[in-house]
Motif scaffolding. Sequence first.
Motif, PDB file in Angstrom:
ATOM      1  N   CYS A 131       8.070   2.573  11.575  1.00 58.04           N
ATOM      2  CA  CYS A 131       8.055   2.509  10.105  1.00 58.04           C
ATOM      3  C   CYS A 131       6.784   3.171   9.575  1.00 58.04           C
ATOM      4  O   CYS A 131       5.689   2.643   9.724  1.00 58.04           O
ATOM      5  N   VAL A 506       4.506  -0.431  12.621  1.00 52.42           N
ATOM      6  CA  VAL A 506       4.150   0.029  11.274  1.00 52.42           C
ATOM      7  C   VAL A 506       2.920   0.920  11.391  1.00 52.42           C
ATOM      8  O   VAL A 506       1.929   0.540  12.018  1.00 52.42           O
ATOM      9  N   PRO A 509      -0.389   1.752   6.937  1.00 60.58           N
ATOM     10  CA  PRO A 509       0.063   1.076   5.711  1.00 60.58           C
ATOM     11  C   PRO A 509      -0.957   1.040   4.578  1.00 60.58           C
ATOM     12  O   PRO A 509      -0.574   0.940   3.412  1.00 60.58           O
ATOM     13  N   GLN A 537       7.768   0.919   1.483  1.00 60.40           N
ATOM     14  CA  GLN A 537       7.195  -0.205   0.754  1.00 60.40           C
ATOM     15  C   GLN A 537       7.454  -0.135  -0.746  1.00 60.40           C
ATOM     16  O   GLN A 537       7.420  -1.169  -1.428  1.00 60.40           O
ATOM     17  N   ALA A 545       6.645  -4.561   5.959  1.00 65.62           N
ATOM     18  CA  ALA A 545       6.163  -4.655   7.336  1.00 65.62           C
ATOM     19  C   ALA A 545       6.664  -5.927   8.006  1.00 65.62           C
ATOM     20  O   ALA A 545       6.938  -5.938   9.213  1.00 65.62           O
ATOM     21  N   ILE A 564       0.370  -2.642  14.838  1.00 65.95           N
ATOM     22  CA  ILE A 564       0.216  -1.995  13.542  1.00 65.95           C
ATOM     23  C   ILE A 564      -0.938  -1.015  13.713  1.00 65.95           C
ATOM     24  O   ILE A 564      -1.905  -1.302  14.423  1.00 65.95           O
ATOM     25  N   ILE A 586       1.367 -10.648   7.161  1.00 67.40           N
ATOM     26  CA  ILE A 586       2.622 -10.458   7.905  1.00 67.40           C
ATOM     27  C   ILE A 586       2.935 -11.703   8.735  1.00 67.40           C
ATOM     28  O   ILE A 586       4.075 -12.189   8.758  1.00 67.40           O
TER      29      ILE A 586
END
Length: 715
Positions: A131, A506, A509, A537, A545, A564, A586
């Motif tokens: 992602c 992820v 971010p 997002q 996430a 991440i 998260i």
Amino acid sequence: MKYLNKIGLGVISVLSMVSCAENSLLDFDVKKPESVQMYEYLKDYDVLKAYVNRTENPDFILGAGVSLNDYIQKDYRNSFISSNFDEMTAGYAMKHGAIVGDNGSMSFTGVERFIETAKEAGITIYGHTLCWHANQKASYLNTTIADREIEIDPNDANNALQITTPEAKANIWDWQLEYTMPTPLTEGVEYTLTMRAKASSVYTVGFWRTDGATTNYGPDIALGETWGDVTVTFTPTMNATRLQFCFGTFGGDLFFDDMVLTASGSEDNLIGNGTFDEDDLSQWGKPSWHSYTFSIEGTAAGPATWWTNLVNNSNVETDDVSSFFATEITVGPDAATIGADGTGADGVGRAIVVKSGDNPSNDWDTQFFVKGPMQLEEGQAYRFSMKVKADKPATIASQAHNNPGGYLHWSMVGSPAVTTEWQEYSNSGVISASQAGMNTIAFNLAILKEANTYYFDDIVWEIEESGNTIPLTDEEKRDTISYELERWISGMLEVSKDYVKAWDVVNEPMDDGNPYELKSGLNKAPADFASDEFYWQDYLGKDYAVMAFKLARQYGNESDIHFINDYNLEYNLDKCKGLIAYVEYIETHGARVDGIGTQMHINVDSDKDKIAQMFELLAATGKLIKVSELDIGINKKTSEATEEDYQAQAEMYAYVVNKYKELIPVSQQYGITVWSPTDSPAESSWRGGEPIGLWTLNYSRKHSYAAFADGLSGN
């Protein structure tokens, strides 16, 4: 140290060729060039992964960034990577943009070959990435949330009135169609007639009103060959009983649809079956001697304009309060209370219930907000309606906001007079210059300066749209993108989970300018987006996430290691702290994050103190820590590099490895991935032409190689 050179060390290869020459040709000593001598010590080094202390840290993984297409060729590049590293990370080929086609289909052929080739070589694969906002098939993802086409079925209650004349005659009154008013129009009252209409050729229809003795003529109605909106306003000089449409000089087809006749100050349509969707023409007629035909036909071609409701859950039938916000309420931040069953309009269903506080200072101390999914532009037509009541009568005021609390303009939709009984309130208009950019209607509820409770139901806020498409709501976009994220992650893991046991779930971010906030494309102009840029997002919110990590666990293996990953954590310590805070978010929302990756694309002059501080911050999380994409530049191109530059680069490589091992506890050391093992070619999209690697482009070891190896071994 033993000498093992499987790959073809450039300088050493030259020396080997010299040693193969016949000794009889060498009747004098040959002194090796100083440039060769200073690198000759490197021939005594083993392959790089031999320097990982497996006794001290058996789980440490030494990785390399690779090109999937290069590695599966099974040539010297394959041998080079497999000999020196434990694990590979594909630079691009396992990302959404590489797998997903323009139509959404997914091809995993390359990934499957990559896995098979890695198995043969006995080297693992680190998945990168599930992602991210970059390297996405943005063209496809954007089509999934694009405005949807209006589907028109001419046989499904989408009809029009069709009038067919066999020929054009001499006078406009030679063909007439009449509508008999159930109740006569009132003399002196202004009326407005609107409809959609077209003709088989351009024509102007005469529009008359009559009571049988007196006739008012005009205004005429101009029709084009495609559907268009028609509006005429008139004031009869008699109590008109019939509307007359005259088209005697026309031969062909006329089409009328969505006909609405309203008196000034009223929204009641005086035309029965004005949509022509019912089989009822009882109010319509023609003189008996006229030979043309008229009938209701499935010929409507879709609206030239239509109205789109901006409000989710207008009737409060579900628990969705995404369109409703309020101050001074009793549940949840920034949410409106949904009342119990029976609180809705006329005692049916549920209502939005907002309580205003006692003894407020200002009318706006309690506000109820209705928020739409987009900011409206100057000149955009809107209409608003709702059913409303209160425990105590009050006249409330409205405002235009650019978000709840962002005041723009007074009296957005007027000032509803609210009573203790349910009543419908409506307002319509056009967005003014001072209202432009608004997306929220605010109602001031503290008008009484004492406590009161308000009830809202059947809230409809519509904007006029044109064309043949209609925007998706925020909820529809969220559902669509959730589906696409799940489809992508489940598809990739189905193919790879038997061999790939660790993933960047992820990637990148955090925002650089606001390092405690997520990156977003919401404030970017369309022209500023890269072709492969898509921000999950922006549609899924902060929990994107959370969703990604849950999906990775659901479709992968329970024992998989999930990371991440972000960049510049050593450059911007607030970004490092922001990422750590996001990991905490998260995990408090039900997902598990096993590790944090720090990319470390740095230079010889990067701040060493900040590098150490970053490692300390990361170590304190208790998570696995991975240096995920390490390369070190010298602020020059390869052609400009000096021996001093290469010595400085080696020293920085040694510093990073040593500090990682010193500050990250052994139990938290996942390992280090060298993102570009060799220097970067001039044509590369990544730091092109820079000498960033441990090897030169011809696979000769550099001083950095020795420094890195010594750091791994602790020497």
